[in-house]
Design an enzyme around this catalytic site. Structure first.
Site, PDB file in Angstrom:
ATOM      1  CD1 TRP A   1      -2.090  -2.269   1.725  1.00  0.00           C
ATOM      2  CD2 TRP A   1      -2.962  -1.254  -0.064  1.00  0.00           C
ATOM      3  NE1 TRP A   1      -3.072  -3.080   1.220  1.00  0.00           N
ATOM      4  CE2 TRP A   1      -3.621  -2.482   0.131  1.00  0.00           C
ATOM      5  CE3 TRP A   1      -3.351  -0.455  -1.138  1.00  0.00           C
ATOM      6  CZ2 TRP A   1      -4.649  -2.934  -0.707  1.00  0.00           C
ATOM      7  CZ3 TRP A   1      -4.376  -0.892  -1.979  1.00  0.00           C
ATOM      8  CH2 TRP A   1      -5.009  -2.105  -1.757  1.00  0.00           C
TER       9      TRP A   1
ATOM     10  CG  ASP B   1      -3.129   4.133   4.024  1.00  0.00           C
ATOM     11  OD1 ASP B   1      -4.193   4.028   4.663  1.00  0.00           O
ATOM     12  OD2 ASP B   1      -2.832   3.392   3.062  1.00  0.00           O
TER      13      ASP B   1
ATOM     14  CE  LYS C   1      -8.237  -2.338   5.109  1.00  0.00           C
ATOM     15  NZ  LYS C   1      -8.422  -3.428   4.242  1.00  0.00           N
TER      16      LYS C   1
HETATM   17  C1  LIG Z   1      -3.256   0.050   4.334  1.00  0.00           C
HETATM   18  C2  LIG Z   1      -4.207   0.153   3.182  1.00  0.00           C
HETATM   19  N1  LIG Z   1      -4.182   1.263   2.413  1.00  0.00           N
HETATM   20  C3  LIG Z   1      -5.019   1.401   1.365  1.00  0.00           C
HETATM   21  C4  LIG Z   1      -5.912   0.421   1.023  1.00  0.00           C
HETATM   22  C5  LIG Z   1      -6.807   0.636  -0.167  1.00  0.00           C
HETATM   23  O1  LIG Z   1      -8.022   1.026   0.323  1.00  0.00           O
HETATM   24  P1  LIG Z   1      -9.293   1.276  -0.612  1.00  0.00           P
HETATM   25  O2  LIG Z   1      -9.682  -0.048  -1.171  1.00  0.00           O
HETATM   26  O3  LIG Z   1     -10.269   1.846   0.364  1.00  0.00           O
HETATM   27  O4  LIG Z   1      -8.904   2.234  -1.669  1.00  0.00           O
HETATM   28  C6  LIG Z   1      -5.986  -0.745   1.786  1.00  0.00           C
HETATM   29  C7  LIG Z   1      -6.946  -1.803   1.451  1.00  0.00           C
HETATM   30  O5  LIG Z   1      -6.933  -2.883   1.968  1.00  0.00           O
HETATM   31  C8  LIG Z   1      -5.102  -0.877   2.895  1.00  0.00           C
HETATM   32  O6  LIG Z   1      -5.134  -1.973   3.646  1.00  0.00           O
END
Ligand SMILES: Cc1ncc(COP(=O)(O)O)c(C=O)c1O
Length: 362
Positions: free
Chosen positions: A104, A174, A198
């Protein structure tokens, strides 16, 4: 289990408290006695406006968000924030540093490079992201405008348990996969974002917490929907938000308050994760991925010493009523996501299953 629910260890969307799911079911045909269903009520109605305000106020209390921060409920997921945050924080070509602690982070880096001059200050790929960095493992560029990091690495199962040093740079985080799982130092960040799916509710809502002073420096010419100022001005109601999602976020936050707040939630999460890590450390049969000091309390990742047994493990687990245990392809093996609302009962059942599996196949 009630409603024939099974043990859900999915990485997100993830298990929610049954009491909240039941309350939602109740409100679908008639929200708060208005005679209008939750999915059918106008986002401009007084009733829905009160839901948004309540969710904001609860989040502020629970996360101890200072008054000089705004709270937004947006759409587009954390993935949209990967680009929206740099667009609002940087002028074209400004420097932005990253702690790369997994998939991520890498996605955030790729998007930020469309706007800024990106440098990876710490690169965990050399050890396949088995731990997050300590403060002495990186330096930042003093003339950078932002340092970005990911608090919990959903795929690798590692987590920062302290705010990393930023040497005075505005910190952006994030927090998608561990927000509201434990207290955090909001005041040390300029911007925090998280997809709700989550620990805060269903998918479709993204929480953004931003320091007001950011708004004074947003570059001009941004599209309205991508400009934080638009959403602050309209208090998350610039366009039609995910009304049902925000309702659930508010209810989830109420659940956290009833549970005793983030300290109580954190203790519970620590206890759940400890049960699984204790089993993983009990025998060489299991090979935990994350190094002990970085072990996530949200996503627990491991391999089996003989990887050919992993398919058998997953197949037998599915038969026994466990879901969502397949590891992400970057790590392979097994991952148990045990966010806030994964019940201890599910954790105990998983540990019992693991012990029995090791006895039969070890
Ligand atoms: C740490 C993290 N950042 C970003 C995301 C992406 O999130 P989204 O699907 O809401 O764009 C996730 C998805 O699992 C994640 O775990």
């Amino acid at each position: 289990m009630k409603y024939d629910r099974i043990h859900n260890f999915a990485a997100g969307p993830a298990v929610l408290p049954l009491s909240v799911v039941e309350k939602l079911a109740e409100q679908l045909p008639n929200l708060k006695g208005t005679g209008i269903g939750l999915m059918e009520i106008s986002h401009r109605s007084k009733t829905f406006d009160a839901v948004v305000r309540s969710a904001q106020a609860r989040l502020r209390r629970i996360l101890s968000i200072p008054d000089d921060y705004e709270i937004l409920f947006l759409q587009g997921g954390a993935s949209l924030q990967f680009i929206m945050a740099p667009m609002n924080l940087l002028e074209r070509g400004d420097k932005i540093d990253f702690l790369n602690t997994g998939v991520w982070s890498k996605k955030a880096i790729k998007e930020a490079a469309l706007v800024g001059d990106v440098r990876v200050a710490y690169d965990g790929s050399v050890h396949n992201f088995a731990h997050v960095c300590t403060d002495d493992e990186y330096t930042v560029r003093p003339d950078a405008k932002v340092l970005h990091y990911t608090t919990n690495n959903t795929i690798y199962g590692t987590e920062f348990f302290r705010t990393p040093k930023s040497d005075g740079l505005p910190l952006v985080s994030d927090m998608s996969s561990d927000i509201a799982s434990r207290p955090v130092e909001v005041g040390k960040h300029h911007l925090i974002y998280a997809g709700a799916q989550k620990n805060l509710g269903p998918s479709g809502v993204t929480v953004v917490i931003l320091k007001k002073e950011i708004l004074e420096r947003v570059p001009s010419g941004l599209p309205s929907m991508l400009d934080y100022r638009t959403h602050v001005k309209e208090q998350s109601l610039f366009n039609t938000p995910c009304t049902i999602g925000i309702y659930v976020v508010d209810e989830i936050l109420g659940w956290i308050e009833d549970f005793g707040g983030l300290e109580a939630v954190a203790r519970n999460n620590e206890a759940k994760a400890a049960r699984i890590y204790t089993e993983l450390d009990r025998s060489d049969f299991w090979k935990p991925h994350a190094e002990p000091e970085s072990r996530s309390r949200m996503n627990i990742t491991w391999r089996i010493h003989d990887p050919t047994l992993e398919e058998t493990f997953l197949a037998e687990a599915a038969q026994a009523g466990f879901s969502g245990l397949k590891g992400h392809r970057s790590v392979g093996g097994i991952r148990a996501s045990v966010y806030n609302y994964c019940p201890m009962e599910s954790v105990d059942a998983l540990v019992a299953f693991m012990t029995d599996f090791e006895r039969r196949h070890g």
